[in-house]
Scaffold this motif. Structure first.
Motif, PDB file in Angstrom:
ATOM      1  N   ILE A  31       1.031  -1.099   0.047  1.00 37.09           N
ATOM      2  CA  ILE A  31       0.053  -0.219  -0.376  1.00 37.09           C
ATOM      3  C   ILE A  31       0.399   1.078   0.102  1.00 37.09           C
ATOM      4  N   PHE A  32       0.825   2.064  -0.962  1.00 32.83           N
ATOM      5  CA  PHE A  32       1.485   3.116  -0.856  1.00 32.83           C
ATOM      6  C   PHE A  32       0.586   4.324  -0.644  1.00 32.83           C
ATOM      7  N   ASP A  33       0.874   5.610   0.143  1.00 31.51           N
ATOM      8  CA  ASP A  33       0.375   6.492   0.665  1.00 31.51           C
ATOM      9  C   ASP A  33       1.105   7.606  -0.043  1.00 31.51           C
ATOM     10  N   GLU A  34       0.196   8.182  -0.734  1.00 31.81           N
ATOM     11  CA  GLU A  34       0.891   9.127  -1.106  1.00 31.81           C
ATOM     12  C   GLU A  34       2.058   9.855  -1.482  1.00 31.81           C
ATOM     13  N   PRO A  35       3.138   9.070  -2.507  1.00 26.80           N
ATOM     14  CA  PRO A  35       4.365   8.635  -1.814  1.00 26.80           C
ATOM     15  C   PRO A  35       5.133  10.165  -3.086  1.00 26.80           C
ATOM     16  N   LEU A  76       9.781   6.397  -8.326  1.00 29.64           N
ATOM     17  CA  LEU A  76       8.983   6.009  -7.734  1.00 29.64           C
ATOM     18  C   LEU A  76       7.801   5.251  -8.240  1.00 29.64           C
ATOM     19  N   LEU A  77       7.391   5.799  -9.547  1.00 26.28           N
ATOM     20  CA  LEU A  77       6.462   5.871 -10.147  1.00 26.28           C
ATOM     21  C   LEU A  77       6.873   3.956 -11.153  1.00 26.28           C
ATOM     22  N   GLU A  78       8.088   4.444 -11.268  1.00 25.53           N
ATOM     23  CA  GLU A  78       8.632   3.649 -12.836  1.00 25.53           C
ATOM     24  C   GLU A  78       8.403   2.021 -11.543  1.00 25.53           C
ATOM     25  N   THR A  79       8.801   1.810 -10.553  1.00 20.03           N
ATOM     26  CA  THR A  79       9.127   0.832  -9.150  1.00 20.03           C
ATOM     27  C   THR A  79       8.236  -0.039  -8.791  1.00 20.03           C
ATOM     28  N   ILE A  80       6.869   1.372  -8.870  1.00 20.93           N
ATOM     29  CA  ILE A  80       5.340   0.871  -8.932  1.00 20.93           C
ATOM     30  C   ILE A  80       5.343   0.289 -10.086  1.00 20.93           C
ATOM     31  N   ARG A  81       5.272   0.294 -11.034  1.00 29.03           N
ATOM     32  CA  ARG A  81       4.592  -0.526 -11.850  1.00 29.03           C
ATOM     33  C   ARG A  81       5.385  -1.762 -11.747  1.00 29.03           C
ATOM     34  N   ASP A  82       6.709  -1.366 -12.040  1.00 30.27           N
ATOM     35  CA  ASP A  82       7.962  -3.100 -12.000  1.00 30.27           C
ATOM     36  C   ASP A  82       7.348  -3.628 -10.741  1.00 30.27           C
ATOM     37  N   LEU A  83       6.690  -3.397  -9.864  1.00 24.78           N
ATOM     38  CA  LEU A  83       6.223  -4.389  -8.955  1.00 24.78           C
ATOM     39  C   LEU A  83       5.082  -5.037  -9.129  1.00 24.78           C
ATOM     40  N   ALA A  84       3.891  -4.087  -9.660  1.00 23.63           N
ATOM     41  CA  ALA A  84       3.088  -5.044 -10.544  1.00 23.63           C
ATOM     42  C   ALA A  84       3.630  -5.940 -11.085  1.00 23.63           C
ATOM     43  N   ALA A  85       4.363  -5.666 -12.585  1.00 20.64           N
ATOM     44  CA  ALA A  85       4.989  -6.497 -13.603  1.00 20.64           C
ATOM     45  C   ALA A  85       5.081  -7.609 -13.005  1.00 20.64           C
ATOM     46  N   ARG A  86       5.752  -7.301 -11.565  1.00 24.29           N
ATOM     47  CA  ARG A  86       6.509  -9.108 -11.302  1.00 24.29           C
ATOM     48  C   ARG A  86       4.976  -9.266 -10.331  1.00 24.29           C
ATOM     49  N   GLY A  87       3.828  -9.169 -10.408  1.00 24.52           N
ATOM     50  CA  GLY A  87       3.014  -9.882  -9.712  1.00 24.52           C
ATOM     51  C   GLY A  87       2.281  -9.545  -8.623  1.00 24.52           C
ATOM     52  N   VAL A  88       3.092  -8.324  -8.034  1.00 26.15           N
ATOM     53  CA  VAL A  88       2.676  -7.945  -6.414  1.00 26.15           C
ATOM     54  C   VAL A  88       1.177  -6.831  -6.678  1.00 26.15           C
ATOM     55  N   ALA A  89       0.359  -7.297  -5.623  1.00 27.08           N
ATOM     56  CA  ALA A  89      -0.753  -6.372  -5.970  1.00 27.08           C
ATOM     57  C   ALA A  89      -0.574  -5.050  -4.874  1.00 27.08           C
ATOM     58  N   VAL A  90      -0.761  -3.425  -5.713  1.00 26.27           N
ATOM     59  CA  VAL A  90      -0.552  -1.939  -5.638  1.00 26.27           C
ATOM     60  C   VAL A  90      -1.383  -1.256  -5.041  1.00 26.27           C
ATOM     61  N   LEU A  91      -1.860  -1.306  -3.843  1.00 31.63           N
ATOM     62  CA  LEU A  91      -3.109  -0.009  -3.821  1.00 31.63           C
ATOM     63  C   LEU A  91      -2.558   1.414  -3.632  1.00 31.63           C
ATOM     64  N   TYR A  92      -2.628   2.566  -4.392  1.00 34.10           N
ATOM     65  CA  TYR A  92      -2.206   3.641  -4.606  1.00 34.10           C
ATOM     66  C   TYR A  92      -2.814   4.019  -4.251  1.00 34.10           C
ATOM     67  N   VAL A  93      -2.756   4.793  -2.741  1.00 34.59           N
ATOM     68  CA  VAL A  93      -3.947   6.578  -1.996  1.00 34.59           C
ATOM     69  C   VAL A  93      -3.001   7.309  -3.152  1.00 34.59           C
ATOM     70  N   SER A  94      -3.760   8.141  -2.878  1.00 34.92           N
ATOM     71  CA  SER A  94      -3.010   9.928  -3.959  1.00 34.92           C
ATOM     72  C   SER A  94      -3.896  10.002  -4.338  1.00 34.92           C
ATOM     73  N   HIS A  95      -3.937  11.697  -3.861  1.00 32.43           N
ATOM     74  CA  HIS A  95      -5.101  13.211  -4.586  1.00 32.43           C
ATOM     75  C   HIS A  95      -4.350  13.313  -6.129  1.00 32.43           C
ATOM     76  N   HIS A  96      -3.370  13.014  -5.840  1.00 31.94           N
ATOM     77  CA  HIS A  96      -2.755  13.454  -7.812  1.00 31.94           C
ATOM     78  C   HIS A  96      -3.384  12.374  -8.676  1.00 31.94           C
ATOM     79  N   LEU A  97      -4.340  12.881  -9.227  1.00 33.55           N
ATOM     80  CA  LEU A  97      -5.258  12.320 -10.602  1.00 33.55           C
ATOM     81  C   LEU A  97      -4.706  11.913 -11.747  1.00 33.55           C
ATOM     82  N   ARG A  98      -3.835  12.950 -11.707  1.00 36.88           N
ATOM     83  CA  ARG A  98      -3.028  12.965 -13.211  1.00 36.88           C
ATOM     84  C   ARG A  98      -2.198  10.889 -13.104  1.00 36.88           C
ATOM     85  N   GLU A  99      -1.773  11.390 -11.578  1.00 39.20           N
ATOM     86  CA  GLU A  99      -0.749   9.911 -11.267  1.00 39.20           C
ATOM     87  C   GLU A  99      -1.544   8.728 -11.209  1.00 39.20           C
ATOM     88  N   ILE A 100      -2.622   8.464 -10.787  1.00 42.95           N
ATOM     89  CA  ILE A 100      -3.735   8.079 -10.887  1.00 42.95           C
ATOM     90  C   ILE A 100      -4.063   7.284 -12.483  1.00 42.95           C
TER      91      ILE A 100
END
Lengths: 504, 334
Positions: free
Chosen positions: A168-172, A184-208
């Motif tokens: 779970i990432f809270d406003e990273p 950071l975003l690249e790292t998160i994409r990598d994690l997902a690509a390796r099968g980890v589930a990611v819960l991404y909390v953010s106000h930053h709608l463009r990132e979402i």
């Protein structure tokens, strides 16, 4: 790929009640392996409560969580961690004097005979964790000496070292520079690509929009939408408060007064070449996400944060970097969003209100109690607060405490009011009263700088809104453009040109 | 307890009126209760020796220096800091004042002025170190105290000075009617600091800095100046205590102040209960000093060895501070 995988975590009907307040009201969310799942909502919508229910920091009043089809014991952080749920907190929680390996393995060090830490095994596992975030630093390095972004990655590696299946990432990205956010975003994409589930909390709608395979939208503790990939504009529509502009017309056009606050090319730790002028009687909103520079400018003007270049003039006198005393003497009054930065908890209302204006009631350094008491009583009347001046400040509700702070700065004849989320944590009834006070002060010629995470509040109160991103001013919304939807779009990172084009 | 009693107490200590639950009231008045209880106990146990004006006067006179020192320490505690240097500073002030009198034949007035100046300067040094160099007060005052002790020994070469001017010794022997001058001086210092903290702009600022330094800064309180003045007052109080000690002992002896540090803090922490467990206050510290002095004297009169008094003082302090900490935790956990 993500859509086809079976759900790994499923929270059903999570409800959390704090006293009379429903922080979370039957919220459900499902996350699949290999998926980045966005969680969005305004402040107070229940995002953090939901996250805390998953990590075991909070035990929900009702509801259940299934992990890999097995029920999770709720309200126990250890169980959540063992089940494979790890979270990377918003702030850095590294022990700076310990090594990278020690930070990663802290609390779950491999133990040998007699409880000795097996150093080699510890370093090996830390090394693995570092590899999974593609961070190439020696495990023996002191964490405090790494650049901030690498400290962040160490914290992510730490989360992964618990064999996390869901991170779970809270406003990273809130407090990092743009190029670091990209890492950071690249790292998160990598994690997902390796099968980890990611819960991404953010106000930053463009990132979402860029990052998330699916999005859950919360409002007032309820899930109001469960989307697949979502566009920035669609999310703004869902998040914007219902149109209430009929009840709260924006401010009417008025002649601008003389320039009272003049910020010229100010740079500081989180500000880059910011210029801004505020006239007497004007309310200027500063919009932007956490770390955008909006709040940072407010803190710089009131002397709570330093600046290294540029100048700030208030009423013709120059302010000094990090000098709050000077700012108050020049007529600035700061209402922090965190009231613990403004109130004196073991003192009565009268002491709290009179503090910056004591010299007016004093003769030869002795406080004239009679003058002080009648002045404070008059001030409390003026902000329509029915509380005894002799009541402990802590016996007042959040809204009433905020009113005492408004009274404090009226009493000191402040010419510039610096408001940071003035109605956060304030009851519904006090909110319009505080807004009315701010308007009345502005009509009386007080200049106001307003920072708020509440787009509706910004649209309602401001004469114009200056938009911040990455520590710099990126544009301005004039009065005729102020609607909650546009303000929300601007403060969540949508380009102003696009916002205005849509409406044209 | 009556509402009026609460108000009077509030007026004395400047405390916010707490919810008047029976438990809160008992805790609030625990120091006064302990004081009265100890007084009654010794009065009953030793009516012919304890319950006399001579004995009361002796207790007040013997504790006068500690009263002044505890009041000074309380000012620093009010702004949320510690001053561990006061004992050493008292020693330095005593050495400075006595040596100009003994070696250079300066007048009593000049000697007292030198002592006070030495105390104030040491306090200002601590204050600047804490307020502007941002050294934690625990460390800063330990360092200043060590330096003060060093200067003291450099001046006096660890000698004992006797043969002080008779008019200096009169500070300890003069009585106004029947009340010793030292008791009056101590009461005057305590009263002055009480008025300062309760009725002046400085007092309000000091309370604000102690309560929430970050908020005080953002509200326009000159936090640095307040801190320097508070430490200066503690240094001054230490110097006044030094004059009271040397005039009574008719001599200067090395490290004369070091024994006062712990009792001064013990008294201030005993007085915390009178501030509802939240606020250090001059009156509480004063009663704390008198309680400690009374217990020591009373136990001596009952022919208890001196370690019993030390033991009782330690236990009383632990109980007082523990009850306050419990209450604070309760307030936070709510």
């Amino acid at each position: 790929m993500a859509a086809s995988a079976p759900t790994w975590l499923e929270a059903v009907g999570l409800t959390k009640r704090y006293g009379g307040v429903l922080a979370l009201d039957g919220a459900s969310v499902a996350v699949r392996p290999g998926e980045v799942h966005g969680l969005v909502g305004a402040n107070g919508a229940g995002k953090s409560t939901l996250v805390k229910c998953l990590t075991g920091m909070v035990r929900p009043t009702s509801g259940s969580v299934l992990v890999g089809a097995r029920p999770l014991q709720l309200g126990r952080p250890v169980d959540s961690l063992r089940a494979g749920i790890a979270s990377v907190p918003q702030e850095l929680t590294v022990a700076p004097t310990l090594t990278v390996a020690e930070n990663i393995m802290l609390g779950h060090e491999p133990r040998g005979l007699l409880g000795w830490v097996r150093e080699r095994e510890s370093r090996r596992r830390a090394q693995e964790a570092l590899a999974s975030v593609s961070l190439d630093v020696p495990v023996s390095a002191r964490v405090g000496q790494l650049p901030l972004i690498e400290q962040r990655l160490v914290m992510i590696a730490r989360a992964l070292s618990f064999d996390a299946r869901l991170v779970i990432f809270d406003e990273p990205t809130a407090t990092v520079a743009p190029h670091e956010a990209a890492v950071l975003l690249e790292t998160i994409r990598d994690l997902a690509a390796r099968g980890v589930a990611v819960l991404y909390v953010s106000h930053h709608l463009r990132e979402i929009e860029d990052l998330c395979d699916s999005v859950t939208v919360l409002r007032d503790g309820r899930v109001v939408a469960d989307l697949g990939r979502a566009t920035h504009a669609a999310l703004v529509e869902l998040l914007a408060p219902e149109a209430t502009s009929a009840q709260h017309p924006g401010r009417s056009e008025r002649a601008a007064g003389d320039v009272l606050l003049d910020v010229r090319s100010v740079s500081g730790p989180r500000l880059h070449d910011v210029s801004l002028a505020v006239a007497a009687g004007e309310i200027v909103g500063l919009a932007g996400l956490v770390g955008s520079g909006a709040r940072e400018l407010l803190l710089t003007v009131c002397g709570a944060a330093p600046f290294s270049a540029g100048s700030i003039m208030l009423g013709g006198r120059g302010l000094r970097s990090g000098n709050a005393l000077r700012a108050v003497e020049c007529g600035a009054g700061f209402l922090p969003g965190d009231r613990s930065l403004a109130t004196f908890p073991s003192q009565v209302v009268r002491h709290n209100v009179a503090l910056p204006s004591l010299r007016r009631f004093a003769r030869f350094g002795f406080v004239d109690l009679g003058a002080e008491k009648s002045a404070v009583t008059a001030l409390l009347d003026r902000v329509a607060l029915r509380a005894s001046p002799e009541a402990p400040i802590t016996s007042l509700s959040g809204g009433n405490q905020q009113k005492t702070l408004v009274a404090r700065w009226i009493g000191s004849n402040a010419r510039l009011l610096l408001l940071d989320d003035p109605t956060a944590g304030v009851d519904v009834a006090s909110r319009p009263e505080i807004h009315a006070q701010v308007r009345a002060l502005s009509d009386a010629g007080v200049a106001v700088l307003l920072v708020s995470t509440d787009a509706e509040e910004l649209a309602e109160l401001s004469d114009r809104i200056v938009v911040f991103e990455h520590g710099a001013v990126t544009g301005e919304l004039t009065r005729d453009l102020l609607t909650p939807v546009r303000v929300l779009a601007a403060m969540t990172g949508q380009a102003l040109a696009a916002i205005c084009k849509e409406d044209a | 307890m009556s509402a009026r009693g609460e108000r009077v107490l509030g007026a004395i200590t400047g405390r916010v009126r707490l919810r008047s639950s029976a438990r809160g009231v008992a805790e609030r008045w625990s120091l006064v209760l302990a004081f009265v209880g100890a007084f009654v106990f010794f009065a009953v146990a030793r009516p012919s020796t304890f319950l006399t004006w001579d004995n009361t006067r002796a207790i007040l006179d013997d504790s006068s220096a500690l009263c002044v020192l505890a009041a000074g320490v309380t000012v620093v505690l009010v702004i949320g800091e510690f001053d561990l240097s006061v004992g050493f500073v008292a020693g330095l002030a005593a050495a400075a004042g006595v040596s100009v009198m003994a070696f250079h034949g300066w007048s009593v007035g000049a000697a007292v002025a030198i002592a006070l100046a030495a105390g104030a300067m040491a306090g200002v040094a601590s204050g600047i170190a804490v307020a502007y160099v941002r050294i934690p007060s625990f460390i800063a005052t330990l360092a200043v105290g060590s330096i003060a002790a060093a200067i003291e020994l450099a001046i006096t070469k660890t000698a004992i000075f006797e043969g002080l001017s008779p008019s200096y010794l009169e500070i300890a022997t003069t009585r106004v009617w029947t009340v010793p001058l030292r008791v009056i001086i101590a009461a005057a210092v305590v009263l002055a600091l009480l008025v300062l903290l309760r009725t002046t702009v400085f007092g309000r600022h000091a309370a604000a800095v102690g309560d929430n330094p970050a908020a005080a800064r953002l509200t326009g309180v000159p936090v640095g100046r307040v801190r320097v003045i508070a430490f200066m007052l503690a240094g001054l109080a230490a110097a006044i205590a030094a004059v009271l000690v040397t005039s009574s002992a008719s001599q200067y002896y090395p490290n004369l102040g070091t024994g006062y540090l712990l009792p001064a803090y013990a008294a201030a922490f005993l007085g915390l209960s009178l501030g509802g467990g939240l606020r250090f206050n001059i009156v509480g510290s004063y009663i704390g000093v008198l309680l400690l002095a009374m217990v020591t004297t009373g136990l001596t009169m009952m022919n208890q060895p001196s370690w019993v008094a030390a033991l009782v003082q330690g236990v009383v302090l632990l109980v007082a501070v523990a009850s306050v900490s419990v209450r604070r935790r309760g307030a936070v956990g709510r």
